[in-house]
Design an enzyme around this catalytic site. Structure first.
Site, PDB file in Angstrom:
ATOM      1  N   SER A 106      11.346  -6.296   8.077  1.00  0.00           N
ATOM      2  CA  SER A 106      12.147  -6.469   6.875  1.00  0.00           C
ATOM      3  C   SER A 106      13.257  -7.486   7.123  1.00  0.00           C
ATOM      4  O   SER A 106      13.994  -7.399   8.094  1.00  0.00           O
ATOM      5  CB  SER A 106      12.750  -5.121   6.463  1.00  0.00           C
ATOM      6  N   GLY A 107      13.386  -8.448   6.222  1.00  0.00           N
ATOM      7  CA  GLY A 107      14.400  -9.477   6.350  1.00  0.00           C
ATOM      8  C   GLY A 107      13.921 -10.722   7.060  1.00  0.00           C
ATOM      9  O   GLY A 107      14.685 -11.667   7.242  1.00  0.00           O
ATOM     10  N   THR A 111       8.423 -12.233   1.854  1.00  0.00           N
ATOM     11  CA  THR A 111       8.284 -12.435   0.407  1.00  0.00           C
ATOM     12  C   THR A 111       8.486 -13.892   0.039  1.00  0.00           C
ATOM     13  O   THR A 111       7.731 -14.455  -0.769  1.00  0.00           O
ATOM     14  CB  THR A 111       9.297 -11.551  -0.342  1.00  0.00           C
ATOM     15  N   ASN A 156      18.034  -6.350   4.804  1.00  0.00           N
ATOM     16  CA  ASN A 156      17.584  -7.383   3.866  1.00  0.00           C
ATOM     17  C   ASN A 156      18.039  -7.001   2.459  1.00  0.00           C
ATOM     18  O   ASN A 156      17.850  -5.872   2.033  1.00  0.00           O
ATOM     19  CB  ASN A 156      16.051  -7.503   3.932  1.00  0.00           C
ATOM     20  N   SER A 159      14.404  -6.605   0.126  1.00  0.00           N
ATOM     21  CA  SER A 159      13.321  -6.139   0.991  1.00  0.00           C
ATOM     22  C   SER A 159      12.174  -5.580   0.160  1.00  0.00           C
ATOM     23  O   SER A 159      12.372  -4.772  -0.747  1.00  0.00           O
ATOM     24  CB  SER A 159      13.847  -5.057   1.940  1.00  0.00           C
ATOM     25  N   SER A 160      10.956  -6.024   0.450  1.00  0.00           N
ATOM     26  CA  SER A 160       9.770  -5.486  -0.225  1.00  0.00           C
ATOM     27  C   SER A 160       9.488  -4.101   0.345  1.00  0.00           C
ATOM     28  O   SER A 160       9.243  -3.952   1.538  1.00  0.00           O
ATOM     29  CB  SER A 160       8.559  -6.392   0.005  1.00  0.00           C
ATOM     30  N   GLY A 386       5.870  -5.616   8.650  1.00  0.00           N
ATOM     31  CA  GLY A 386       5.553  -5.882  10.041  1.00  0.00           C
ATOM     32  C   GLY A 386       5.695  -4.617  10.871  1.00  0.00           C
ATOM     33  O   GLY A 386       5.998  -3.534  10.363  1.00  0.00           O
ATOM     34  N   GLU A 388       7.248  -1.794  12.985  1.00  0.00           N
ATOM     35  CA  GLU A 388       8.597  -1.234  12.866  1.00  0.00           C
ATOM     36  C   GLU A 388       8.864  -0.257  13.998  1.00  0.00           C
ATOM     37  O   GLU A 388       8.055   0.652  14.257  1.00  0.00           O
ATOM     38  CB  GLU A 388       8.759  -0.517  11.515  1.00  0.00           C
TER      39      GLU A 388
END
Length: 1045
Positions: A106-107, A111, A156, A159-160, A386, A388
């Site tokens: 994330s971040g 996206t 983020n 973040s998605s 990704g 984690e």
């Protein structure tokens, strides 16, 4: 890897396959050095590594799009456009379906990377109204899905919180036709809880910030985010995000995609229901039996929710506070405790939002999906979490990491397969590559009998007491000997002491590192249960969209069968995704987050190193370097390095392969470092390639020196020849110029001598013949000549014949000033006479009347300037056309001068009555307009004068002689709308008839004669007067006041 000069940089290679030595430290150091140079993209073969700069860079302009369009992948600097262009051209030109896998934590910028890929494909595909519409719909799906699926996290701001896979479908020309979007694992637990410093999904804040007051009132919402429990009662603003603008952008995107206004309204209503569910509060109470029960403590929120969805509040309250349990033929209604009630409320909110998000994806697909059955090409874009590793990892991290294990597996297998296919195609012997096969980890998780997901499902379905402890115990029993699994119990059995592994946890050795998972919540999140009562309550609502989200709530379709678990659904989705990816040619984008503070251009090596391990980048490089690290077509290779051998430089006329063999034979590289394929040269180690590049740079420097020397010699020779040619030309021109000057000087001298001689001769003749009267003769001659020139010039430059043009050329000499002025006057009078002679008789009469009016009224009466715009018509009644006025017309006969409607002022009361006025050459007639009969006939000789005011009114007094028959009754007071014309024509007619001028008085105070004596009339300008005409008021027996406007 195929290379070019743009990839060969000793300090920061653009392709990590060429990195030497290859270690984690050198890999991170290379990424850091490139990041410092603002090169955020790096290659591992045809894999792109993207490091998030956290700021806008000028590398996504239309010029950049053109630079990477139809360009070789390795011919330019690494860029995300390069992989997008390579995938698009492979799809368009070679009919190979493509997929682009974008991974990272994330971040890291996943996206944004997916948006850049889609925008590039949209930019390079052909244009057309229908194609542009499809491209716009595909691009506009992003704002909608981001609003409902993205949230701010500590890492983020955008973040998605779901995985997205989009298949973009193209026709045979490469034009986009449509697409299909699939979403995976929406983080629906964020609806009911999220950690401090994070936000719920964007849509809630956008709705409250951007909706109009009318829409908020319709949705029964307040603008204050702190009012809502699911928003943590915290502030909502983000400095870098405008929620209101994003809400309007989302609405525009929905309109472009094809959402109807009714669908948008229903969507926002369901969103408001989810938000308001968090404010439904429960209170505890005890029944008569002593059992604890719960009830709604504040029914207002519940009533508003039910109004939005069209449901009876009692139905929803029963579903939230009680539960119906069915066992065979019996149905038992049990009350819920407060914790159970809150669990049901939160489960309902999560399910509504999750199903709404699925519906949103299906609705977008309905608009962008290809309707025809034509053969299509497909490019898939996967944007998913990704790997984690957090401080506390739960069920979500477990299935995310499982998905990344599968993606790593497909990456290794597809990469090795591609390498092997190229070696076979080029006729190079393939040597098996040793690498870590993570299929053992995938099997540990997904095996149908002994896998962790299978045992989790089995534990969820097992009757009796089920909790995380029994699940962990089962794992320890079945996986005790597995080398990639460990827990506290298995460590104790092996007599291993590890304080970092807590009791209610297990650890898996993933390809990217060891991850410790806390089993707390595994059972609940895997079950993902929603009480049947709540499903039935939602199905009973009259809200069409909400009702469609809960088909299992239909009592006629009621089933006791448990729904599939979350783990089972995700495993099936991943299996389907893997089959989809295996059918396409993969392209990879690995995204890296450089720092935890989201600071621009800040690189934290320790954080990047952890992500390098998570993403398996070192393993990727090793797989790419298996066998030969560098390969290139013979033609480009020979073109680049041919200067290193005298036989191939400067020109090689035979085959490219033969030239490459001759070139490398002269460089004496070890035979094991080189391999010659059918179309490419293969080089085993990067060191050999860098040595080759070093030799080329040295040789290029030598050739540059030679070229510079040759160029300087050519430039000096050319400059000398140019200077010599210029000198000859300058000399020739100088000699010619000097001779011309000498000739001019001689000619000038001869002319001077001739002038002196002629002058001497003329003086002698003058003295002999003209000395006595020479001055008078010369002066007269000069004057005549000047006057002649003046008159001839004046004849050629006479001004226009327009009477309004008073211009005249000035006198050229002072002695002609009087003559010039006299000629000017004569010419102007002649022009005026000519103009008058050409005037028609009617126009002349009209102008004479205008002249007379000017002499009478100009600068004396305010009404005069206003009358200039009105032509003098004379006949305003239409006597000839109107049969009613035949008698009047007979009276006037052919002597009519003017006919107009006037108003006569009563001598006694001052009131006005309408009259028709006819002016002939001999009489003035006043007639009754109704009967059209003459009432008064005056001879012009009976009129002794006329009085008018100086204001802009139509009032006049007609003074009559006392000796006349009509005059005995007194003077007449009249009001006319055409006063100026009436008085003017009366004046002219009187003068023509009597030969005398009619006395005209323009004054504010005058005396009139009435039958009972003289009356003094005073005219006063007043705003009280009517705009339609003067107002006359009697002031006693011998005074009258006239008010004019």
């Amino acid at each position: 890897m195929e290379g070019s000069s743009s990839l060969l940089d000793a300090e920061a290679v653009a392709d990590l396959v060429l990195l030497d030595p290859l270690t984690e430290e050198s890999l991170v150091q290379t990424l850091q050095e490139r990041f410092r140079r603002r090169d955020i993209y790096t290659y591992i073969g045809n894999v792109v590594i993207s490091v998030n700069p956290y700021q806008s860079l000028p590398i996504y302009t239309p010029e950049k799009v053109e630079e990477y369009r139809n360009c070789s992948f390795f011919a330019v600097k690494p860029h995300i456009y390069a992989i997008a262009d390579d995938a698009y051209r492979s799809l368009r030109d070679r009919d190979r379906d493509q997929c682009i896998l974008i991974t990272g934590e994330s971040g890291a910028g996943k996206t944004e990377a997916s948006k850049l890929v889609m925008s590039y494909v949209a930019a390079v595909s052909s244009k057309g109204e229908e194609v542009n519409k499809v491209k716009e719909q595909l691009l506009q799906s992003n704002p909608v899905l981001e609003a409902f699926g993205n949230a701010k996290t500590v890492r983020n701001d955008n973040s998605s919180r779901f995985g997205k896979y989009m298949d973009i479908e193209f026709d045979f020309k490469g034009d986009p036709l449509g697409g299909v979007i699939s979403n995976y694992l929406l983080e629906k637990s964020r609806i009911v809880r999220h950690v401090k410093g994070e936000r719920n999904f964007h849509i809630f804040y956008q709705l409250l910030a951007g909706a109009s007051p009318q829409l908020l009132q319709q949705l029964k919402l307040r603008q204050d985010c702190g009012h809502y429990g699911y928003l943590n009662h915290e502030g909502s603003s983000l400095p870098a995000m405008d929620d209101a603008a994003n809400f309007h952008a989302m609405q525009d995107a929905m309109r472009i995609i094809g959402f109807s206004p009714a669908e948008v309204t229903e969507l926002l209503q369901v969103t408001a229901v989810v938000l308001k569910l968090g404010n439904v509060q429960l209170s505890s109470s005890f029944q008569a039996s002593g059992m604890e029960a719960c009830s709604i403590s504040e029914p207002q929120e519940l009533r508003e929710i039910c109004e939005l969805i069209g449901l009876d509040p009692g139905t929803l309250e029963r579903a939230l506070c009680s539960r119906t349990v069915k066992a065979r033929d019996e149905t038992v209604l049990t009350t819920l405790t407060v914790p159970q009630g809150y669990y049901g409320r939160d489960a309902l909110a999560k399910n509504i939002y999750s199903r709404l998000f699925d519906w949103l994806g299906e609705r977008i697909n309905a608009s962008i999906q290809v309707k025809s059955d034509k053969q299509r090409k497909v490019m898939g874009v996967l944007d998913i979490y990704g790997f984690e590793i957090f401080q506390d990892n739960g069920f979500e991290q477990f299935i995310i990491n499982y998905c990344n294990e599968k993606l790593q597996q497909i990456f290794i297998l597809m990469t090795l397969k591609e390498e092997q296919e190229e070696y076979v195609r080029e006729g190079i012997q393939w040597t098996p590559v040793e690498f870590f096969d993570n299929s053992i980890i995938c099997n540990l998780i997904e095996n149908n009998t002994t896998g962790i997901l299978a045992m989790l499902d089995e534990e969820c379905l097992r009757p009796g007491v089920v909790n995380e402890d029994t699940f962990l115990t089962k794992l320890n029993q079945l996986l005790a000997t597995h080398k990639h699994y460990e827990s506290k119990e298995t460590q104790n059995a092996r007599r291993v002491t590890d304080a970092s592994l807590p009791l209610r946890c297990f650890r898996i050795h993933h390809y990217a590192g060891k991850v410790t998972y806390n089993v707390t919540g595994f059972i609940e999140k895997n079950n993902d249960l929603l009480f049947r009562d709540l499903s039935q309550a939602m199905w009973a609502a009259r809200h069409a969209l909400l009702r469609s989200l809960f088909p299992e709530g239909d009592p006629q379709k009621a089933s006791l069968k448990l729904p599939p678990t979350a783990g089972f659904q995700f495993k099936s989705s991943v299996a389907m995704l893997m089959r989809n990816l295996y059918s396409k040619n993969p392209n990879y984008i690995r995204c890296i987050k450089p720092n935890d503070t989201k600071s621009a251009m800040v690189f934290t090596p320790e954080l990047v190193l952890a992500q390098v391990r998570y993403l398996g980048l070192l393993e990727n490089v090793r797989v790419r370097r298996a066998g030969y690290a560098f390969r290139q077509l013979y033609g480009p290779f020979l073109q680049r390095y041919k200067m290193l051998n005298a036989q191939t430089w400067p020109r090689w006329d035979r085959g490219d392969r033969e030239g490459t063999e001759v070139l490398l034979a002269g460089l004496e590289f070890p035979a094991e470092e080189l391999a010659f394929g059918h179309t490419k040269i293969f080089i085993r180690s990067p060191r050999t390639l860098f040595d080759l590049e070093r030799r080329r740079q040295e040789r290029v420097a030598q050739l540059a020196t030679l070229i510079q020397k040759t160029f300087r010699g050519w430039r000096c020779r050319t400059q000398y020849q140019l200077m010599r040619k210029s000198q000859i030309l300058i000399s020739a021109w100088f000699r010619g110029h000097r001779q011309k000057n000498r000739y001019k000087q001689m000619k000038r001298s001869a002319l001077i001598l001739q002038a002196y001689a002629r002058g001497w001769k003329a003086r002698r003749t003058y003295r002999k013949y003209f000395r006595s009267s020479a001055s008078t003769s010369l002066a007269n001659f000069i004057y005549r000549r000047l006057v002649q020139r003046y008159l001839v010039g004046l004849a050629k430059n006479l001004p226009p014949l327009s009477v309004t043009d008073r211009t005249w050329p000035p006198a050229p000499y002072r002695f002609l000033d009087n003559t010039n002025q006299e000629l000017k006057n004569i010419f102007y009078h002649w022009k005026c006479k000519k103009y008058r002679d050409e005037l028609p008789a009617s126009r002349r009469v009209q102008l004479q009347a205008r002249l007379c009016a000017s002499e009478l009224f100009k600068d004396k009466k305010t009404l005069y300037p206003k009358s200039l715009q009105q032509p003098f018509r004379g006949e305003y009644l239409g006597l000839k056309q109107n049969p009613k006025y035949q008698k009047l017309h007979a009276v006037a006969k052919d002597k009519l001068v003017m006919a107009d409607a006037v108003r006569k002022v009563n001598r006694a009361s001052g009131k006005t009555v309408p009259r028709l006025l006819l002016l002939t050459t001999e009489h003035l007639v006043l007639a009754d307009p109704k009967a059209a009969q003459p009432k008064t006939v005056l001879s012009l000789s009976d009129i002794r004068g006329v009085s008018v005011t100086r204001f802009s009114d139509g009032f006049l007094a007609l003074h009559l002689k006392e000796v006349s028959t009509v005059g005995a009754k007194g003077d007449f007071l009249l009001v006319s709308d055409h006063l100026i014309e009436l008085v003017t024509r009366l004046y002219q007619t009187f003068e023509a008839t009597t030969g005398q001028a009619l006395p005209l008085h323009i004054t504010d105070r005058f005396s009139t004669r009435f039958p009972k004596g003289d009356v003094s009339i005073t005219v006063v300008e007043s705003p009280k007067a009517s705009t339609n005409g003067p107002v006359c008021k009697k002031k006693g027996s011998n005074k009258m006041e006239v008010l004019v406007y």
